[in-house]
Scaffold this motif. Structure first.
Motif, PDB file in Angstrom:
ATOM      1  N   THR A  22       0.947  -0.910   0.007  1.00 17.72           N
ATOM      2  CA  THR A  22      -0.132   0.078   0.194  1.00 17.72           C
ATOM      3  C   THR A  22       0.758   0.920  -0.278  1.00 17.72           C
ATOM      4  O   THR A  22       1.828   1.007   0.357  1.00 17.72           O
ATOM      5  CB  THR A  22      -0.901  -0.304   1.375  1.00 17.72           C
ATOM      6  OG1 THR A  22       0.034   0.071   2.165  1.00 17.72           O
ATOM      7  CG2 THR A  22      -1.483  -1.305   1.378  1.00 17.72           C
ATOM      8  N   GLU A  59       0.784   3.919   1.553  1.00 21.96           N
ATOM      9  CA  GLU A  59       1.480   3.773   3.077  1.00 21.96           C
ATOM     10  C   GLU A  59       2.160   3.261   3.515  1.00 21.96           C
ATOM     11  O   GLU A  59       2.985   4.295   4.438  1.00 21.96           O
ATOM     12  CB  GLU A  59      -0.240   3.899   3.896  1.00 21.96           C
ATOM     13  CG  GLU A  59      -0.965   4.983   3.610  1.00 21.96           C
ATOM     14  CD  GLU A  59      -2.300   4.534   2.842  1.00 21.96           C
ATOM     15  OE1 GLU A  59      -2.106   2.807   2.265  1.00 21.96           O
ATOM     16  OE2 GLU A  59      -2.977   5.577   2.119  1.00 21.96           O
ATOM     17  N   GLN A  89       6.064   5.052   4.443  1.00 11.31           N
ATOM     18  CA  GLN A  89       6.921   4.495   5.653  1.00 11.31           C
ATOM     19  C   GLN A  89       8.447   3.996   5.795  1.00 11.31           C
ATOM     20  O   GLN A  89       9.182   4.155   6.444  1.00 11.31           O
ATOM     21  CB  GLN A  89       5.718   3.336   6.958  1.00 11.31           C
ATOM     22  CG  GLN A  89       4.711   3.828   7.574  1.00 11.31           C
ATOM     23  CD  GLN A  89       4.194   2.854   8.467  1.00 11.31           C
ATOM     24  OE1 GLN A  89       3.805   1.906   8.000  1.00 11.31           O
ATOM     25  NE2 GLN A  89       2.734   3.071   9.168  1.00 11.31           N
TER      26      GLN A  89
END
Length: 142
Positions: A120, A122, A126
């Protein structure tokens, strides 16, 4: 090329840095380019001598005119290549080496991102942030 601790190792390191810098600037410098320039400057350079100068495996080069002509060819201080010359990197060379380091880091990041395809956005962000934090922390400790 492996450069050890020989009489010519300092010269070899400097020559290879100058060649890398020229390449980073978009100039692929060949032996023929250097040979022609040295011949025109009155300090002919054989392929064998060029090889041992770059490898640091031969005797120390004492011919000041040759070293100064090579420095001029690469656009650095004329005494940069001499044993008793300034060992500090010329500003242009230093800037190009920093740019190369940054580009290599970006290539590693891009490669890693391609390998992580399917995660993803996200998670990818990260991971990128973790890498950036590690690189920033590494720079502070150097």
């Amino acid at each position: 090329m492996s450069i050890g601790n020989t009489p010519g190792s300092s010269l070899a390191r400097k020559l290879n840095l100058l060649l890398d810098t020229a390449e980073a600037e978009g100039r692929k410098v060949s032996y023929n380019d250097i040979s022609a320039a040295m011949k025109a400057a009155g300090t002919p350079l054989s392929r064998g001598r060029w090889h041992y100068m770059r490898a640091g495996t031969g005797p120390a080069v004492k011919k000041v005119e040759l070293l100064q002509n090579l420095a001029e060819f690469f656009g650095v201080n004329k005494n940069y290549l001499r044993d008793d010359g300034d060992d500090e990197l010329p500003a242009r060379v230093e800037a190009q080496m920093e740019l190369l380091t940054t580009l290599r880091e970006k290539k590693v990041r891009n490669f890693a991102a391609r390998q992580l395809d399917g995660l993803t956005p996200e998670v990818l962000l990260q991971i990128r942030n973790l890498i950036d934090q590690q690189l920033d922390g590494h720079d502070e400790n150097d």
